[in-house]
Motif scaffolding. Structure first.
Motif, PDB file in Angstrom:
ATOM      1  N   VAL A   1      36.070  25.308  39.446  1.00  0.00           N
ATOM      2  CA  VAL A   1      37.412  25.910  39.761  1.00  0.00           C
ATOM      3  C   VAL A   1      37.247  26.837  40.797  1.00  0.00           C
TER       4      VAL A   1
ATOM      5  N   GLY B   1      40.210  35.311  45.133  1.00  0.00           N
ATOM      6  CA  GLY B   1      40.294  36.795  45.181  1.00  0.00           C
ATOM      7  C   GLY B   1      39.304  37.459  44.297  1.00  0.00           C
TER       8      GLY B   1
ATOM      9  N   SER C   1      42.318  27.122  33.663  1.00  0.00           N
ATOM     10  CA  SER C   1      41.132  26.452  33.812  1.00  0.00           C
ATOM     11  C   SER C   1      39.947  27.450  34.560  1.00  0.00           C
ATOM     12  N   ALA C   2      40.688  28.442  35.397  1.00  0.00           N
ATOM     13  CA  ALA C   2      39.897  29.457  35.902  1.00  0.00           C
ATOM     14  C   ALA C   2      39.277  30.538  34.762  1.00  0.00           C
TER      15      ALA C   2
ATOM     16  N   PHE D   1      38.511  29.455  31.535  1.00  0.00           N
ATOM     17  CA  PHE D   1      37.765  28.833  30.869  1.00  0.00           C
ATOM     18  C   PHE D   1      36.325  28.939  31.719  1.00  0.00           C
ATOM     19  N   TYR D   2      36.534  28.674  33.104  1.00  0.00           N
ATOM     20  CA  TYR D   2      35.256  28.734  33.782  1.00  0.00           C
ATOM     21  C   TYR D   2      34.562  30.042  33.861  1.00  0.00           C
ATOM     22  N   MET D   3      35.270  30.870  33.633  1.00  0.00           N
ATOM     23  CA  MET D   3      34.667  32.559  33.721  1.00  0.00           C
ATOM     24  C   MET D   3      34.073  32.380  32.284  1.00  0.00           C
TER      25      MET D   3
ATOM     26  N   ILE E   1      31.542  35.343  30.491  1.00  0.00           N
ATOM     27  CA  ILE E   1      32.682  36.626  30.704  1.00  0.00           C
ATOM     28  C   ILE E   1      33.381  36.350  29.532  1.00  0.00           C
TER      29      ILE E   1
ATOM     30  N   LYS F   1      36.932  36.667  27.566  1.00  0.00           N
ATOM     31  CA  LYS F   1      38.305  36.224  27.717  1.00  0.00           C
ATOM     32  C   LYS F   1      38.968  37.477  28.494  1.00  0.00           C
TER      33      LYS F   1
ATOM     34  N   LYS G   1      38.143  40.177  29.993  1.00  0.00           N
ATOM     35  CA  LYS G   1      37.518  40.481  31.299  1.00  0.00           C
ATOM     36  C   LYS G   1      37.900  39.480  32.195  1.00  0.00           C
TER      37      LYS G   1
ATOM     38  N   LEU H   1      39.746  40.179  35.786  1.00  0.00           N
ATOM     39  CA  LEU H   1      39.544  39.620  36.961  1.00  0.00           C
ATOM     40  C   LEU H   1      40.647  39.019  37.725  1.00  0.00           C
ATOM     41  N   LEU H   2      41.161  37.995  37.061  1.00  0.00           N
ATOM     42  CA  LEU H   2      42.218  37.264  37.752  1.00  0.00           C
ATOM     43  C   LEU H   2      43.505  38.301  38.211  1.00  0.00           C
TER      44      LEU H   2
ATOM     45  N   ALA I   1      42.486  40.149  41.242  1.00  0.00           N
ATOM     46  CA  ALA I   1      42.546  39.241  42.302  1.00  0.00           C
ATOM     47  C   ALA I   1      44.147  39.043  42.610  1.00  0.00           C
TER      48      ALA I   1
ATOM     49  N   LYS J   1      44.954  42.455  44.586  1.00  0.00           N
ATOM     50  CA  LYS J   1      44.418  42.799  45.640  1.00  0.00           C
ATOM     51  C   LYS J   1      44.945  42.537  47.017  1.00  0.00           C
TER      52      LYS J   1
ATOM     53  N   ASP K   1      38.249  47.662  40.066  1.00  0.00           N
ATOM     54  CA  ASP K   1      36.798  47.318  39.684  1.00  0.00           C
ATOM     55  C   ASP K   1      36.205  47.967  38.710  1.00  0.00           C
TER      56      ASP K   1
END
Lengths: 250, 222
Positions: free
Chosen positions: A92, A96, B174-175, B177-179, B184, B186, B188, B192-193, B196, B199, B219
């Motif tokens: 995925v 950012g 999906s991002a 779940f990937y993390m 990591i 949920k 956190k 992070l998303l 982002a 930013k 951060d």
């Protein structure tokens, strides 16, 4: 005698009410490489999704134990910290979020789970550099967003890079060979082979024999219609390549 | 101060301002030829602030380009929780030609927070060769959060480039779940998303010290 790492018992799982896994049984011991092959729609990717706790899938019955812990009761992140790693078929993109921040968060989550202190910034960068070299990934990777703008080959290398950073006890490689040219395939496979220890194990999900020339399996399983229908050694993959799934009279 | 006043930006001048956590911004700017304006309106009240303090934020920005070849940049970021609400209005008028305007406005709404964006862009008949872009992106972090977007474009000149886009969505599952698959948790992963998402607005702040401070503070929450 090597110890049992993963035990899957009569696993049934469905997505959107449709049953995909119809009673999978599989035992994996430390130090082993298991290949899972099978036609499209057989449930190969569902198996990896269920083992990692993807919320889109529902386990309807069966049990899974990782080192005698009930895996199915663990949150996805806890499974990961306990050592289950999935190399995604489709990694995925996360615009950012830099590889550095992502990787540090992942590594420190695992260290915390193991009762260790967070890694120092210096150690972390050294580790990143060392593991990037293993996968022949460029230095500038650190500041790039996770998978964003990566080529197909880079994405797959990045998966194995993350595997190298996290040192899982069980790696599931879900069609890691798809979309790779022969050079990238060699690098990825060498990376996987170098990460192999007597204590860890891998599940290699693939359509093709090609990957198994590089990552040699101890066992080959054929998954068809939600069940493992044949198990053999590496010669089974060759037989499959030659005769096709139909030729096996499943 | 500039708030609640009409400000004239003289020919060739540059005016930059970052409004950080002001309860209300009321800005009226007249730009003369060749002037540059860059405004940031950042509403990021502390997450720790608890329920009872209902906060209503109102931002009104009026900018008129009265001379040729002006540039206008408006960036807005609101990250609200609890019962906080924000209304941000931008009124950008191109009276004469050759000017540019760029607007990027992002709203992140958690809990019961509400956001309202009114984006009024006017390109007058004499304002040929104008280039105007307005983008509004929103993230809803809860089912009870609500966003209203009202872009209003009035274009009377024929030789212009104007774009606008608005989208409201949720965090990419999906991002997440990937993390999570990398260990990591949920919460956190969500942060992070969200960081982002914020930013790229913060990255447009010219003042390097302030920019770094704001980005680092994101951060450090992790």
């Amino acid at each position: 005698m090597s110890k049992t790492l993963l035990e899957i018992k009569n696993l049934h799982a469905s997505i959107g009410g449709k049953e995909i896994l119809k009673g999978v049984n599989l035992t994996i011991n430390e130090g082993e490489v298991h290949a899972i092959m099978g036609p499209n729609g057989a449930g190969k990717s569902t198996l990896s999704a269920v083992l990692t706790g993807n919320p889109a899938y529902e386990v309807t019955s069966g049990e899974v134990y990782l080192k005698e812990q009930n895996l199915l009761e663990m949150e996805p992140e806890v499974r990961a910290r306990a050592g289950v790693f999935l190399s995604f078929q489709y990694p995925v993109e996360i615009p950012g979020v830099s590889m550095t921040n992502f990787m540090r968060a992942a590594l420190n989550a695992k260290r915390e789970y193991e009762g260790k202190e967070p890694i120092s910034p210096k150690e972390f960068l050294t580790l990143m550099r060392e593991k990037k070299k293993l996968l022949e990934l460029p230095d500038k990777l650190n500041n790039r967003s996770v998978n964003e703008g990566f080529s197909g080959g880079e994405k797959k290398k990045n998966e194995i890079f993350q595997m190298a950073m996290l040192e899982p006890c069980l790696s599931i490689l879900d069609e890691t060979d798809s979309g790779l040219d022969i050079d990238a395939l060699r690098i990825v496979a060498e990376g996987v082979n170098r990460l192999k220890t007597p204590q860890n194990a891998s599940i290699v999900i693939t359509h093709y024999q090609r990957l198994l020339d590089y990552i040699v399996p101890d066992f080959v399983h054929v998954l068809a219609d939600g069940k493992i229908v044949r198990t053999g050694d590496k010669t089974l993959a060759l037989e499959l390549e030659e005769k096709g799934y139909e030729g096996l009279n499943l | 101060m500039v708030n609640d006043q009409i400000v004239n930006i003289k020919s060739g001048e540059t005016f930059e301002r970052v409004f950080l956590n002001e309860p209300s911004v009321n800005l009226r700017i007249i730009q003369e030829a060749g002037s540059h304006v860059k405004i940031h309106v950042l509403n990021m009240p502390s997450k720790q602030a608890e329920g009872s303090n209902l906060q209503t934020i109102s931002n009104k920005i009026f900018i008129t380009q009265t001379g040729e070849n002006c540039s206008t940049e408006i960036y807005a970021l609101a990250y609200l929780h609890n019962d906080e609400s924000v209304t941000t209005e931008t009124h950008v008028a191109h009276a004469v030609g050759g000017g540019t305007s760029n607007q990027l406005l992002k709203f992140i709404l958690a809990d019961h927070a509400r956001g309202h964006f009114i984006g009024d862009l006017k390109i007058e008949q004499d304002a040929q060769k104008t280039e105007a872009h307005q983008t509004n992106r929103n993230l809803l972090l809860s089912e009870d959060a609500e966003m209203r977007t009202q872009p209003q474009l009035e274009i009377y000149a024929d030789d212009v480039k104007a774009t606008h886009g608005a989208s409201t969505g949720q965090l990419d599952e999906s991002a997440l779940f990937y993390m999570q698959q990398r260990g990591i948790d949920k919460q956190k992963a969500r942060q992070l998303l969200v960081n982002a998402f914020m930013k790229d607005v913060l990255n447009t702040i010219s003042d390097e010290t302030l920019r770094e401070k704001l980005i680092n503070s994101l951060d450090s929450d992790l």
